[in-house]
Design a protein around this motif. Structure first.
Motif, PDB file in Angstrom:
ATOM      1  N   ALA A 182       0.195  45.801  32.162  1.00  5.29           N
ATOM      2  CA  ALA A 182      -0.910  46.696  32.655  1.00  5.29           C
ATOM      3  C   ALA A 182      -0.290  48.162  32.326  1.00  5.29           C
ATOM      4  O   ALA A 182      -1.261  49.049  32.593  1.00  5.29           O
ATOM      5  CB  ALA A 182      -1.141  46.536  34.071  1.00  5.29           C
ATOM      6  N   GLY A 183       0.777  48.396  32.092  1.00  9.31           N
ATOM      7  CA  GLY A 183       1.301  49.753  31.864  1.00  9.31           C
ATOM      8  C   GLY A 183       1.670  50.469  32.983  1.00  9.31           C
ATOM      9  O   GLY A 183       1.731  51.604  33.011  1.00  9.31           O
ATOM     10  N   ILE A 184       1.868  49.768  34.135  1.00  6.84           N
ATOM     11  CA  ILE A 184       2.429  50.298  35.330  1.00  6.84           C
ATOM     12  C   ILE A 184       3.645  49.541  35.729  1.00  6.84           C
ATOM     13  O   ILE A 184       3.666  48.458  36.396  1.00  6.84           O
ATOM     14  CB  ILE A 184       1.307  50.170  36.486  1.00  6.84           C
ATOM     15  N   PRO A 185       4.825  50.095  35.285  1.00  3.86           N
ATOM     16  CA  PRO A 185       6.093  49.471  35.625  1.00  3.86           C
ATOM     17  C   PRO A 185       6.607  48.948  36.945  1.00  3.86           C
ATOM     18  O   PRO A 185       5.766  49.652  37.979  1.00  3.86           O
ATOM     19  CB  PRO A 185       7.318  50.322  35.231  1.00  3.86           C
ATOM     20  N   ILE A 186       7.145  47.956  37.303  1.00  6.49           N
ATOM     21  CA  ILE A 186       7.119  47.419  38.594  1.00  6.49           C
ATOM     22  C   ILE A 186       7.669  48.497  39.783  1.00  6.49           C
ATOM     23  O   ILE A 186       7.177  48.289  40.996  1.00  6.49           O
ATOM     24  CB  ILE A 186       7.934  46.101  38.673  1.00  6.49           C
ATOM     25  N   VAL A 187       8.647  49.205  39.236  1.00  2.00           N
ATOM     26  CA  VAL A 187       9.030  50.389  40.266  1.00  2.00           C
ATOM     27  C   VAL A 187       7.998  51.219  40.642  1.00  2.00           C
ATOM     28  O   VAL A 187       7.967  51.778  41.931  1.00  2.00           O
ATOM     29  CB  VAL A 187      10.109  51.345  39.237  1.00  2.00           C
ATOM     30  N   GLU A 188       6.900  51.446  39.726  1.00  2.00           N
ATOM     31  CA  GLU A 188       5.703  52.084  40.514  1.00  2.00           C
ATOM     32  C   GLU A 188       4.703  51.163  40.824  1.00  2.00           C
ATOM     33  O   GLU A 188       4.178  51.594  42.231  1.00  2.00           O
ATOM     34  CB  GLU A 188       5.143  52.622  39.058  1.00  2.00           C
ATOM     35  N   ALA A 189       4.274  50.046  40.421  1.00  2.00           N
ATOM     36  CA  ALA A 189       3.328  49.145  40.871  1.00  2.00           C
ATOM     37  C   ALA A 189       3.682  48.551  42.388  1.00  2.00           C
ATOM     38  O   ALA A 189       2.769  48.375  43.152  1.00  2.00           O
ATOM     39  CB  ALA A 189       3.278  47.979  39.835  1.00  2.00           C
ATOM     40  N   ASN A 190       5.029  48.373  42.570  1.00  2.00           N
ATOM     41  CA  ASN A 190       5.355  47.599  43.665  1.00  2.00           C
ATOM     42  C   ASN A 190       6.681  47.922  44.017  1.00  2.00           C
ATOM     43  O   ASN A 190       7.862  47.337  43.929  1.00  2.00           O
ATOM     44  CB  ASN A 190       5.361  46.058  43.830  1.00  2.00           C
TER      45      ASN A 190
END
Length: 266
Positions: free
Chosen positions: A236-244
């Motif tokens: 989705a282009g939103i790395p997990i550090v940003e996404a969660n």
């Protein structure tokens, strides 16, 4: 007469304090995912961070950071490429310059030139860390990086099983030969947390990764759990550090970033 040492001609990138190589020796172990989330985590820790996608044949960074449609611009004053910026991270990748489905059919000299341009002809500005996502193997790109710039250290990425570790050992040997210090090893997809009871489930056979690291004196920077959401976040282009950011996976990357900050203070 002794042969010239190709690693004596390294030249630092102006304004860049530390260059960190992220390597695995083997494809499919999540190296680009680790590089991307490590860069994000270092940025969240307050660092000024750049991320260079050095995988010329298989660039992943534009998709993983949701920047496929963006193109770097040339600064008319300096004649340098301006990196794409996402989540405060400065990015450069061959994937910004060619279509995603187009093959890059280059021999060694073209790879050398591309790497030199990405290191010298990009306006990186002031950075605490430039994270370099290396391709699999121990070939031209790895040697070019070691020859061109002083690399502060390498982060090795492996999954638990020995079939992945055997190639990591080759990459460790390569970095020793080119005098690049090892910052440590990241065990990716180390286990999966059972959502029913919170217990750790091992998806891969546990190999000799821990005993190998101990025998070589290699620091174990951290273990990143497997979770399908990590892959979905990158898609989705939103790395997990940003996404969660509060999840176990993001927290593992934050811990690894803190370890590296202690090893490479700015």
């Amino acid at each position: 007469m002794a042969a010239p040492n190709p690693f004596e001609k390294q030249t630092a990138i102006p304004g860049v304090k530390h260059i960190i190589a992220v390597s695995s020796g083997k494809g499919g172990v999540g190296k680009s995912t680790v590089a991307t989330n490590l860069a994000m985590a270092l940025g969240r820790k307050g660092g000024k961070v750049g991320l260079l996608d050095a995988d010329i044949y298989g660039p992943s960074i534009p998709r993983m950071l949701g920047t496929l449609a963006q193109k770097p611009q040339i600064n008319p004053d300096t004649n340098q490429l301006e990196p794409v910026v996402r989540y405060g991270i400065k990015l450069m990748s061959i994937g910004f310059l060619v279509e995603e489905g187009a093959a890059v059919v280059w021999r060694g000299p073209m790879l050398f030139k591309a790497m030199d341009q990405f290191l010298r002809d990009v306006n990186w500005g002031e950075l605490d860390y430039l994270v370099v996502d290396l391709p699999p193997g121990t070939g031209d790109i790895q040697l070019t990086l070691a020859q061109k710039v002083p690399v502060s250290g390498a982060v090795m990425v492996s999954t638990p099983q020995n079939v992945a570790l055997v190639d990591v050992k080759k990459a460790v040997d390569m970095f020793a030969r080119v005098n690049v210090p090892l910052l440590g090893m990241v065990e990716n997809m180390a286990y999966m947390i059972n959502p029913a009871n919170g217990e750790k489930m091992h998806l891969f056979p546990k190999g000799e990764i821990d005993s190998y690291a101990q025998s070589k004196g290699i620091n174990k920077l951290g273990e990143v759990p497997f979770n399908p959401s990590v892959g979905l976040a990158c898609e989705a282009g939103i790395p997990i550090v940003e996404a969660n950011s509060n999840g176990a996976e993001a927290q593992a990357f934050m811990k690894i970033a803190e370890e590296i900050r202690e090893l490479l203070p700015t």
